[in-house]
Design a protein around this motif. Structure first.
Motif, PDB file in Angstrom:
ATOM      1  N   TRP A 136     -41.379 -18.663 -52.255  1.00  9.16           N
ATOM      2  CA  TRP A 136     -42.727 -18.167 -52.524  1.00  9.16           C
ATOM      3  C   TRP A 136     -42.587 -16.744 -53.023  1.00  9.16           C
ATOM      4  CZ3 TRP A 136     -47.073 -19.712 -54.062  1.00  9.16           C
ATOM      5  CH2 TRP A 136     -48.276 -19.058 -53.803  1.00  9.16           C
ATOM      6  N   SER A 137     -43.665 -15.992 -53.076  1.00 12.92           N
ATOM      7  CA  SER A 137     -43.635 -14.624 -53.562  1.00 12.92           C
ATOM      8  C   SER A 137     -44.803 -13.848 -52.978  1.00 12.92           C
ATOM      9  CB  SER A 137     -43.716 -14.599 -55.099  1.00 12.92           C
ATOM     10  OG  SER A 137     -43.842 -13.260 -55.575  1.00 12.92           O
ATOM     11  N   SER A 138     -44.635 -12.538 -52.866  1.00 14.09           N
ATOM     12  CA  SER A 138     -45.734 -11.677 -52.436  1.00 14.09           C
ATOM     13  C   SER A 138     -46.453 -11.054 -53.633  1.00 14.09           C
ATOM     14  CB  SER A 138     -45.204 -10.564 -51.521  1.00 14.09           C
ATOM     15  OG  SER A 138     -44.191  -9.819 -52.174  1.00 14.09           O
ATOM     16  N   ASP A 139     -45.999 -11.360 -54.841  1.00 10.21           N
ATOM     17  CA  ASP A 139     -46.587 -10.819 -56.063  1.00 10.21           C
ATOM     18  C   ASP A 139     -47.613 -11.796 -56.630  1.00 10.21           C
ATOM     19  OD1 ASP A 139     -46.291  -8.841 -58.513  1.00 10.21           O
ATOM     20  OD2 ASP A 139     -46.204 -10.877 -59.342  1.00 10.21           O
ATOM     21  N   ALA A 140     -48.800 -11.316 -56.958  1.00  9.71           N
ATOM     22  CA  ALA A 140     -49.888 -12.196 -57.391  1.00  9.71           C
ATOM     23  C   ALA A 140     -49.566 -12.928 -58.688  1.00  9.71           C
ATOM     24  CB  ALA A 140     -51.177 -11.394 -57.555  1.00  9.71           C
ATOM     25  N   ILE A 141     -48.922 -12.270 -59.630  1.00 11.02           N
ATOM     26  CA  ILE A 141     -48.582 -12.919 -60.897  1.00 11.02           C
ATOM     27  C   ILE A 141     -47.550 -14.022 -60.664  1.00 11.02           C
ATOM     28  CG2 ILE A 141     -47.501 -12.597 -63.158  1.00 11.02           C
ATOM     29  CD1 ILE A 141     -48.778  -9.832 -63.251  1.00 11.02           C
ATOM     30  N   GLU A 142     -46.560 -13.729 -59.841  1.00 10.25           N
ATOM     31  CA  GLU A 142     -45.555 -14.744 -59.526  1.00 10.25           C
ATOM     32  C   GLU A 142     -46.165 -15.905 -58.752  1.00 10.25           C
ATOM     33  OE1 GLU A 142     -42.205 -12.908 -57.644  1.00 10.25           O
ATOM     34  OE2 GLU A 142     -41.428 -12.129 -59.556  1.00 10.25           O
ATOM     35  N   GLN A 143     -47.086 -15.604 -57.851  1.00 13.55           N
ATOM     36  CA  GLN A 143     -47.781 -16.671 -57.129  1.00 13.55           C
ATOM     37  C   GLN A 143     -48.519 -17.585 -58.104  1.00 13.55           C
ATOM     38  OE1 GLN A 143     -50.335 -14.660 -54.379  1.00 13.55           O
ATOM     39  NE2 GLN A 143     -48.699 -14.123 -52.957  1.00 13.55           N
ATOM     40  N   ALA A 144     -49.193 -16.988 -59.078  1.00 22.64           N
ATOM     41  CA  ALA A 144     -49.945 -17.776 -60.057  1.00 22.64           C
ATOM     42  C   ALA A 144     -49.026 -18.680 -60.865  1.00 22.64           C
ATOM     43  CB  ALA A 144     -50.734 -16.847 -60.980  1.00 22.64           C
ATOM     44  N   LYS A 145     -47.833 -18.195 -61.187  1.00 21.95           N
ATOM     45  CA  LYS A 145     -46.882 -19.021 -61.935  1.00 21.95           C
ATOM     46  C   LYS A 145     -46.429 -20.223 -61.113  1.00 21.95           C
ATOM     47  CE  LYS A 145     -45.191 -15.340 -64.967  1.00 21.95           C
ATOM     48  NZ  LYS A 145     -44.028 -14.513 -65.394  1.00 21.95           N
TER      49      LYS A 145
END
Length: 233
Positions: A99-108
């Motif tokens: 997973w990720s804590s970054d919103a852009i990475e989460q969206a991807k």
């Protein structure tokens, strides 16, 4: 000597061993070394619609995860929750690399979770369900089995084309590393031959399937090596 604090009760996963959506959760738990308490439901005999289970999940679907006061009734939500609240094995920081804590990475990542819930669900998932489990199991039931299979096959091959193009450019679906995007999409694509959808022409997809199977902690599901096991005899 001071007393030792009791260990946290493992989350309870309501599952069915041949459900690909349930397998996604079991696979991520294996990869991240997460302890889950499994409650196997007799899915083909409709235990998921028993009064006891409907009180937990009114949708009557697996997987369902119960972790203390928290109840999650969709595989994508469960994957996000587990990957976001557990570290990688041997690490201490959350979220895990799945997973990720970054919103852009989460969206991807979420982009591919949506792909799994639409293109994959109504493509290779449905074809597998019809040919290997004698029903679409997709909650629609508005078309004949013959028409549903035809449409699922068309969408299944289109999905494989989309994936093959992406995986010809990148090793993994998102962020250049294994994430829950790969976990969500993997299982029904890998099991596509159970629905008579061939992977032969999709070299990049087949390479990616082997990469997922090579992840440390990987566990199999019936049908990966023998796609006709349910149709034999």
């Amino acid at each position: 000597m001071g007393s030792t604090a009791p260990s946290k009760t493992p989350p309870t996963l309501y599952t069915y061993k041949e459900s690909g959506n349930s397998y996604k959760v079991r696979l991520l738990a294996a990869l991240l070394n997460i302890d889950l308490s499994h409650r196997e439901l007799d899915f083909l005999n409709d235990q998921q619609h028993s009064a006891d289970f409907l009180a937990i999940n009114p949708r009557g679907e697996v997987p369902t995860l119960v972790d203390g006061p928290h109840i999650f009734t969709d595989s994508a939500a469960i994957l996000t929750y587990l990957a976001g609240t557990h570290p990688d094995p041997g690490a201490s920081n959350t979220p895990s690399s799945y997973w990720s804590s970054d919103a852009i990475e989460q969206a991807k990542i979420v982009d591919w979770l949506a792909f799994a819930a639409s293109w994959v669900q109504y493509g290779v998932f449905t074809a597998r369900a019809i040919l290997s489990f004698k029903g679409p199991y997709n909650g629609l039931g508005t078309a004949s089995t013959e028409q549903s299979l035809k449409e699922a096959t068309i969408r299944g091959y289109k999905s494989l084309g989309i994936l093959d193009l992406k995986l010809g450019e990148e090793r993994w679906l998102a962020l250049g590393r294994p994430t829950i995007a790969d976990i969500a999409v993997f299982v029904y694509v890998a099991l596509a031959p159970m629905g008579d959808i061939s992977l032969e022409k999709y070299a990049n997809v087949r390479r990616w399937i082997e990469d997922v199977k090579s992840l440390e902690g990987f566990i199999p599901i019936d049908g990966l090596e023998d796609p006709l096991y349910r149709r034999r005899g």
